[in-house]
Motif scaffolding. Structure first.
Motif, PDB file in Angstrom:
ATOM      1  N   GLY A   1      54.633  71.796  50.478  1.00  0.00           N
ATOM      2  CA  GLY A   1      55.071  70.344  50.078  1.00  0.00           C
ATOM      3  C   GLY A   1      54.073  70.103  49.381  1.00  0.00           C
ATOM      4  N   THR A   2      54.014  68.500  48.901  1.00  0.00           N
ATOM      5  CA  THR A   2      53.332  67.950  48.029  1.00  0.00           C
ATOM      6  C   THR A   2      52.291  67.011  48.759  1.00  0.00           C
ATOM      7  N   TYR A   3      51.083  67.035  48.413  1.00  0.00           N
ATOM      8  CA  TYR A   3      49.909  66.445  49.040  1.00  0.00           C
ATOM      9  C   TYR A   3      49.016  65.515  48.143  1.00  0.00           C
ATOM     10  N   SER A   4      48.636  64.386  48.410  1.00  0.00           N
ATOM     11  CA  SER A   4      47.202  63.913  47.881  1.00  0.00           C
ATOM     12  C   SER A   4      46.180  64.810  47.940  1.00  0.00           C
ATOM     13  N   LEU A   5      45.315  64.954  46.905  1.00  0.00           N
ATOM     14  CA  LEU A   5      44.042  65.796  47.194  1.00  0.00           C
ATOM     15  C   LEU A   5      42.872  64.708  47.023  1.00  0.00           C
ATOM     16  N   ALA A   6      42.460  64.334  48.420  1.00  0.00           N
ATOM     17  CA  ALA A   6      41.305  63.546  48.353  1.00  0.00           C
ATOM     18  C   ALA A   6      40.175  64.249  48.546  1.00  0.00           C
ATOM     19  N   SER A   7      39.198  63.715  48.729  1.00  0.00           N
ATOM     20  CA  SER A   7      37.535  64.506  49.053  1.00  0.00           C
ATOM     21  C   SER A   7      36.599  63.326  49.402  1.00  0.00           C
ATOM     22  N   ILE A   8      35.512  64.147  50.113  1.00  0.00           N
ATOM     23  CA  ILE A   8      34.563  63.275  50.339  1.00  0.00           C
ATOM     24  C   ILE A   8      33.481  64.078  50.079  1.00  0.00           C
ATOM     25  N   PRO A   9      32.789  63.889  48.617  1.00  0.00           N
ATOM     26  CA  PRO A   9      31.701  64.515  48.334  1.00  0.00           C
ATOM     27  C   PRO A   9      30.479  64.386  49.012  1.00  0.00           C
ATOM     28  N   GLY A  10      29.572  65.305  49.133  1.00  0.00           N
ATOM     29  CA  GLY A  10      28.272  65.203  49.823  1.00  0.00           C
ATOM     30  C   GLY A  10      27.317  66.045  49.041  1.00  0.00           C
ATOM     31  N   LYS A  11      26.149  65.832  49.222  1.00  0.00           N
ATOM     32  CA  LYS A  11      25.083  66.651  48.728  1.00  0.00           C
ATOM     33  C   LYS A  11      25.210  68.110  48.648  1.00  0.00           C
ATOM     34  N   ASP A  12      25.234  68.603  49.950  1.00  0.00           N
ATOM     35  CA  ASP A  12      25.454  69.806  50.360  1.00  0.00           C
ATOM     36  C   ASP A  12      26.645  70.420  50.701  1.00  0.00           C
ATOM     37  N   SER A  13      27.549  69.336  51.174  1.00  0.00           N
ATOM     38  CA  SER A  13      28.924  70.067  51.604  1.00  0.00           C
ATOM     39  C   SER A  13      30.123  68.939  51.354  1.00  0.00           C
ATOM     40  N   TRP A  14      31.242  69.373  50.816  1.00  0.00           N
ATOM     41  CA  TRP A  14      32.269  68.493  50.575  1.00  0.00           C
ATOM     42  C   TRP A  14      33.428  68.634  51.509  1.00  0.00           C
ATOM     43  N   THR A  15      34.189  67.637  52.031  1.00  0.00           N
ATOM     44  CA  THR A  15      35.288  67.829  52.566  1.00  0.00           C
ATOM     45  C   THR A  15      36.396  67.518  51.782  1.00  0.00           C
ATOM     46  N   LEU A  16      37.359  68.580  51.869  1.00  0.00           N
ATOM     47  CA  LEU A  16      38.714  68.449  50.857  1.00  0.00           C
ATOM     48  C   LEU A  16      39.713  67.865  51.603  1.00  0.00           C
ATOM     49  N   ILE A  17      40.457  67.048  51.474  1.00  0.00           N
ATOM     50  CA  ILE A  17      41.559  66.331  52.176  1.00  0.00           C
ATOM     51  C   ILE A  17      42.902  66.585  51.568  1.00  0.00           C
ATOM     52  N   PHE A  18      43.654  67.180  52.251  1.00  0.00           N
ATOM     53  CA  PHE A  18      45.206  67.234  51.920  1.00  0.00           C
ATOM     54  C   PHE A  18      46.009  66.460  52.705  1.00  0.00           C
ATOM     55  N   ASN A  19      46.482  65.185  52.050  1.00  0.00           N
ATOM     56  CA  ASN A  19      47.204  64.036  52.736  1.00  0.00           C
ATOM     57  C   ASN A  19      48.628  63.927  52.568  1.00  0.00           C
ATOM     58  N   LYS A  20      49.111  63.656  53.587  1.00  0.00           N
ATOM     59  CA  LYS A  20      50.715  63.585  53.212  1.00  0.00           C
ATOM     60  C   LYS A  20      51.242  62.492  52.116  1.00  0.00           C
ATOM     61  N   ALA A  21      50.486  61.406  52.193  1.00  0.00           N
ATOM     62  CA  ALA A  21      50.924  60.370  51.119  1.00  0.00           C
ATOM     63  C   ALA A  21      50.518  60.710  49.764  1.00  0.00           C
ATOM     64  N   ALA A  22      51.542  61.110  49.198  1.00  0.00           N
ATOM     65  CA  ALA A  22      51.396  61.685  47.789  1.00  0.00           C
ATOM     66  C   ALA A  22      51.463  60.689  46.551  1.00  0.00           C
ATOM     67  N   ASP A  23      51.695  59.528  46.875  1.00  0.00           N
ATOM     68  CA  ASP A  23      51.965  58.753  45.737  1.00  0.00           C
ATOM     69  C   ASP A  23      51.124  57.330  45.768  1.00  0.00           C
ATOM     70  N   MET A  24      49.701  57.491  46.148  1.00  0.00           N
ATOM     71  CA  MET A  24      49.026  56.384  46.291  1.00  0.00           C
ATOM     72  C   MET A  24      48.340  56.192  44.927  1.00  0.00           C
ATOM     73  N   TRP A  25      47.744  55.252  44.431  1.00  0.00           N
ATOM     74  CA  TRP A  25      46.937  54.537  43.656  1.00  0.00           C
ATOM     75  C   TRP A  25      45.630  54.872  44.076  1.00  0.00           C
ATOM     76  N   GLY A  26      44.628  55.873  43.486  1.00  0.00           N
ATOM     77  CA  GLY A  26      43.479  56.108  43.779  1.00  0.00           C
ATOM     78  C   GLY A  26      43.404  56.434  45.204  1.00  0.00           C
ATOM     79  N   ALA A  27      42.324  56.007  46.003  1.00  0.00           N
ATOM     80  CA  ALA A  27      42.323  56.240  47.360  1.00  0.00           C
ATOM     81  C   ALA A  27      42.287  54.938  48.161  1.00  0.00           C
ATOM     82  N   PHE A  28      42.834  53.975  47.671  1.00  0.00           N
ATOM     83  CA  PHE A  28      42.585  52.528  48.212  1.00  0.00           C
ATOM     84  C   PHE A  28      43.429  52.474  49.296  1.00  0.00           C
ATOM     85  N   THR A  29      44.521  53.072  49.342  1.00  0.00           N
ATOM     86  CA  THR A  29      45.332  52.927  50.557  1.00  0.00           C
ATOM     87  C   THR A  29      45.551  54.311  51.390  1.00  0.00           C
TER      88      THR A  29
END
Length: 283
Positions: A98-126
């Motif tokens: 499928g198609t996913y939005s690829l968001a992330s939560i950057p951290g100093k030592d570790s990142w979280t990569l997020i594959f979200n089902k809402a693929a048509d967002m502007w930025g990560a505001f919603t």
């Protein structure tokens, strides 16, 4: 009646004046963060990443322009998207096609990569966490400088690709696994089982795949079935390759010579390649 006629004439004159005035040209302006995409086939699975590329422009990026511990769009403008034509595994975790939005939560030592089902967002505001399909952890690494944000695929094989997002002096890698070899092996097994007795091409193709992937028992079985259907230059040459893989070089050379004896008028180039390989085995 006169009033109506006057209004109609006034309207026609107004329209005529507007029609004569030059229209303001529509100008298309470039975005500061240019759109980009990378497509990579991993075995039989197509992966497409679509994103925008912000620049460093002398700014401090990590922990400043991009805050730590907050959801980031992983790029600029519209949300970055990542699409897969088949089910995959990300860092060992399953993700349906499928198609996913690829968001992330950057951290100093570790990142979280997020594959979200809402693929048509502007930025990560919603961004809505309830729509997450998968979250995985990735470890950031120091890397050489990149002015523009980018995704790279530095390594790819039949079953696995390494994907890296790069910006400024940081690289964040993750893996995409497709399981292509196992899927194709199962499909080949079914195809060979249902092949007609005179069909030598289906088991030949399966044997070549098995041999190339070191599944020697399957390669032997499929090769035997192909030879039973038709002994020709291609089925005999596969037998020779299999013998050589098994360490039986002398037998492989003899099988190769028999294969050459089956060469027809259209096999000139193929026969030439066989002769080169036989010469190397004889040495």
């Amino acid at each position: 009646m006169r009033k109506t006629t006057f209004l109609i004439l006034a309207l026609l004159m107004t329209l005529s004046v507007h029609a004569q005035q030059p229209q303001t040209p529509q100008v298309r302006y470039p975005r500061p963060s240019q759109k980009a995409s990378v497509m990579q086939t991993i075995g039989l699975t197509d992966m497409t990443i679509t994103y925008s590329r912000p620049g460093v422009k002398g700014r401090q990026i990590w922990g400043a322009l991009v805050p730590y511990d907050k959801v980031w769009r992983t790029g600029a403008n519209e949300a970055t998207t990542i699409a897969f034509s088949d089910d995959v595994q990300i860092n060992g975790q399953p993700l349906p096609k499928g198609t996913y939005s690829l968001a992330s939560i950057p951290g100093k030592d570790s990142w979280t990569l997020i594959f979200n089902k809402a693929a048509d967002m502007w930025g990560a505001f919603t961004y809505d966490q309830s729509k997450d399909a998968l979250r995985v952890t990735a470890k950031p690494e120091k890397a050489d400088f990149r002015e523009s944000f980018t995704f790279e695929v530095p390594q790819v094989s039949t079953d696995k690709a390494a994907v890296v997002l790069r910006w400024e002096n940081l690289a964040v890698p993750f893996t995409v696994e497709t399981g292509t070899t196992a899927k194709v092996a199962e499909s080949a097994r079914s195809a060979v089982a249902s092949a007609k007795p005179d069909d030598w091409r289906t088991p030949l193709s399966a044997a070549q795949f098995a041999l190339d992937n070191n599944m020697l028992d399957d390669a032997q079985k499929y090769s035997d079935q192909s030879l039973k259907a038709n002994e020709n230059i291609r089925t005999l040459w596969l037998k020779a390759r299999l013998l050589q893989k098994q360490g039986r070089t002398a037998d492989a050379v003899r099988a190769g010579e028999i294969a050459l004896s089956k060469a027809g008028p259209d096999d000139k180039d193929f026969a030439g390649e066989i002769r080169k390989q036989l010469d190397s085995w004889k040495k």
